[in-house]
Write an enzyme that holds these catalytic residues in place. Structure first.
Site, short mmCIF file in Angstrom:
data_model
loop_
_atom_site.label_atom_id
_atom_site.label_comp_id
_atom_site.label_asym_id
_atom_site.label_seq_id
_atom_site.Cartn_x
_atom_site.Cartn_y
_atom_site.Cartn_z
N ARG A 232 20.43 -4.76 -7.29
CA ARG A 232 19.93 -3.60 -8.04
C ARG A 232 20.44 -2.30 -7.43
O ARG A 232 20.36 -1.25 -8.06
CB ARG A 232 18.40 -3.60 -8.05
N LYS A 262 14.51 5.51 -8.08
CA LYS A 262 13.51 4.71 -7.37
C LYS A 262 14.19 3.92 -6.27
O LYS A 262 15.40 3.73 -6.30
CB LYS A 262 12.78 3.78 -8.36
N HIS A 263 13.45 3.51 -5.24
CA HIS A 263 12.00 3.59 -5.04
C HIS A 263 11.77 4.47 -3.83
O HIS A 263 12.08 4.09 -2.71
CB HIS A 263 11.41 2.21 -4.79
N HIS A 275 6.10 -6.85 -4.22
CA HIS A 275 5.21 -7.47 -5.20
C HIS A 275 4.20 -8.39 -4.51
O HIS A 275 3.13 -8.68 -5.04
CB HIS A 275 6.00 -8.29 -6.23
N ASP A 348 5.04 3.12 -8.58
CA ASP A 348 5.43 1.78 -8.98
C ASP A 348 4.16 1.10 -9.46
O ASP A 348 3.05 1.63 -9.31
CB ASP A 348 6.06 1.04 -7.79
#
Length: 626
Positions: A232, A262-263, A275, A348
């Site tokens: 990413r 981001k982030h 997560h 987020d």
């Protein structure tokens, strides 16, 4: 309620009628949504139903872009009309899946309550086909008193809005343009391609009704063990990441869509998936200045309108392990005061364990607002989050002016992005915009230039029809299409090539049986399809498969083509040839197959390094052989 000729009902039409005279001196007229052959394209002035401001073409969405006098009056009037609870509701963005749902289904009834009762200000749109996402957003906008602002994770393109795969025929349901990953774009070395990827993202997002692109990811991926950023990122060099990020931001925002970097303040040097848990970044202020913050500074200078915060701990700034999303020293002190950012700040997802562990729904919502967040994204319980912030204001913990500042900022960007002027998008124009051939052609160009040849001992490439060829595709059992485009391309040139699929569940006995059929004069081509999966916390080949590949490569000439994680070679160092594409999708598979077959030149350069294996900038250039 106001009913348009197309049958939509708009609770905010009365507001439109009341405000149009004040803000545009045009009187209140009946508005309609165009769905016929003459519907306006995303770049033209569409006739949006129940508009509160006259529809306008694509406009400047940068923080420095001023509002007109009429637009300022709309913001002032709308803010004044909202109660405290409605103002806090404007600061909440709820997650909605882009699937088809009946109006009376439980899932859509919940969405209806969020919009009509909790008065949320935004929607975080998730997976779905382009046409269904657009239709569903239109239905939700029809329910809103104040038009909704819509965001989506479109990195680096809208290709996540796919139509699904229908088994057993493996027919695909169509999709928006599937652009290669940021890391693939970085491997081309051409920041103009980042700009074009941004433009396509903006054009297709706007057509579907998405106002805020939660892209690009500008984290510097300098940790090969990072399980959540990886491809990413544009790469590991802060300056290169900064240039490519700025180019992508310019492309998105020139199409009237907000780019969200981001982030913040940087999630690249972590080995924990936020997560699942709270990563800790050990960078001190000096390293932050020269590494993590460089791309954010570049993107802000390029006019980025929004920043998404990271659920990471940064003790060097905050002084403890408070998640950055909840840390005033990071969001207000570092982002607002030091980097002088004037745009919107999104948390987020507040449902993630990186911020949820140890913090209640109420506490995380209040602390995020106190830290400087404008938008609370995806709280686990919408009503509890809103109530908690309202109560914190009422007891004096949060100043009312703090709420008003965020709501004013949100309303301003609703105006800038056209969410107010054109809350409804014309469905019939999507087919002329989304997934356009020119967009797919750009995806193919990026893919072709991204393919990077890291190693070729022998050499083993290009692959020729002489030796017997076996192509093994390693994919998750839930991925029915990974490797199929690559295999079809090989079969086109080498009709006798044998095709085999294995998965993380394939046992060693099955693999050994396959190895027994391979001779020393054969050619083994293995394509790996390993992608980041939110919450998985891993990004590697199953151990029994990796050890089998390494052992087989010692006696059979083996080529590995890594689709996705470019670092997997560390699991099988004996392979003779190694190519990387940095991502998934038809464009990258076709490009890599043609490179392997010698039908296309190879020019990609690794934007990342794997110590002991390859360095940043490595890449063997090859002209096309046929």
């Amino acid at each position: 309620m106001h009913r348009t000729p197309a049958g939509w009902r708009f609770p905010h039409a009365r507001t439109a009628c009341a405000l149009l005279t004040a803000i545009a001196a045009t009187g209140c007229t009946q508005h309609s949504t165009q769905y016929g052959a003459g519907a306006a394209s995303p770049r033209s002035t569409a006739a949006g139903a129940a508009t509160v401001l006259p529809a306008s073409p694509v406009r400047d969405v940068r923080p420095s872009a001023p509002l007109s006098a009429a637009e300022r009056r709309w913001v002032d009037s709308t803010l004044a009309s909202l109660s405290l609870r409605e103002r806090v509701g404007q600061m909440v963005m709820v997650w909605v899946l882009g699937d088809f749902t009946n109006d009376d289904s439980p899932s859509f009834q919940e969405v209806r309550r969020w919009i009509t009762e909790d008065k949320v200000g935004g929607i975080l749109m998730s997976l779905g086909s382009p046409i269904e996402v657009a239709a569903k957003l239109n239905a939700m906008q029809a329910l809103a008193t104040v038009p909704l602002i819509v965001g989506s994770d479109v990195e680096p393109g809208l290709g996540r809005l796919e139509g699904g795969v229908f088994t057993p025929g493996l027919m695909q349901g169509g999709s928006a343009t599937v652009l290669p990953t940021n890391m693939a774009i970085g491997a081309t070395g051409d920041e103009r391609l980042a700009y074009e990827a941004g433009r396509i993202t903006g054009i297709e997002s706007r057509a579907i009704g998405i106002h805020v692109a939660f892209a690009p990811t500008v984290d510097v991926n300098n940790n090969p063990a990072n399980p959540v950023i990886n491809t990413r990122s544009f790469g590991e060099d802060p300056e290169q990441v900064s240039r490519f990020s700025a180019a992508f931001v310019r492309g998105v925002q020139e199409e009237g869509v907000v780019a969200t970097v981001k982030h913040f303040p940087g999630h690249g040097d972590t080995d924990v998936d936020s997560h699942n848990a709270l990563p800790v970044v050990r960078s001190d202020r000096e390293r932050l200045k020269h590494v993590e913050l460089v791309p954010f500074r570049g993107a802000i200078d390029a006019g980025a309108s929004a920043v998404m915060t990271a659920h990471i701990a940064l003790p060097a700034i905050q002084g403890d392990s408070t998640p950055a999303t909840l840390a005033p020293a990071i969001i207000t002190g570092l982002l607002r005061d030091s980097l002088h950012f004037q745009g919107m700040t999104f948390t987020d997802a507040l449902s993630m364990e990186g911020v949820g562990e140890g913090y209640s729904i109420e506490k995380s919502a209040v602390l995020a607002v106190l830290a400087g967040a404008d938008v609370l994204t995806k709280p686990i319980d919408t009503r509890r989050a809103i109530d908690a912030v309202v109560q914190a204001v009422e007891r004096g913990e949060i100043p009312p002016a703090r709420i008003d500042a965020s709501v004013r900022r949100i309303l301003e960007w609703k105006v800038k992005t056209g969410a107010v002027a054109r809350p409804i998008v014309p469905l019939d124009s999507l087919r002329a915009v989304v997934g356009a051939p020119a967009h797919w052609a750009m995806a193919d160009t990026i893919a072709r230039r991204a393919v990077t040849l890291i190693r070729d001992r022998g050499p083993l490439l290009p692959l020729r029809a002489g030796p017997r060829v076996t192509v093994v595709s390693y994919t998750a059992e839930t991925d029915p299409v990974g490797g199929r485009t690559f295999a079809a391309e090989v079969r086109r040139v080498i009709p006798g090539a044998r095709l085999v699929r294995v998965s993380p569940q394939t046992g060693r006995a099955t693999l050994d049986s396959l190895a027994a059929t391979l001779g020393a004069n054969d050619r083994l081509v293995i394509t790996t399809h390993v992608r980041t999966i939110e919450g998985e916390g891993r990004f590697a080949i199953a151990p029994q498969v990796a050890s089998w590949v390494d052992a087989t490569a010692r006696r059979v000439p083996t080529v590995v083509v890594a689709h996705g994680n470019p670092y997997v070679i560390r699991q099988f160092p004996s392979v003779g040839a190694y190519l990387v594409t940095y991502g998934q999708g038809q464009a990258l598979e076709q490009a890599s197959a043609r490179a392997v077959l010698g039908e296309a030149s190879i020019s990609g350069k690794a934007p990342i390094a794997l110590p002991g294996v390859f360095q940043r900038g490595d890449g063997i250039a090859r002209p096309a052989a046929r």
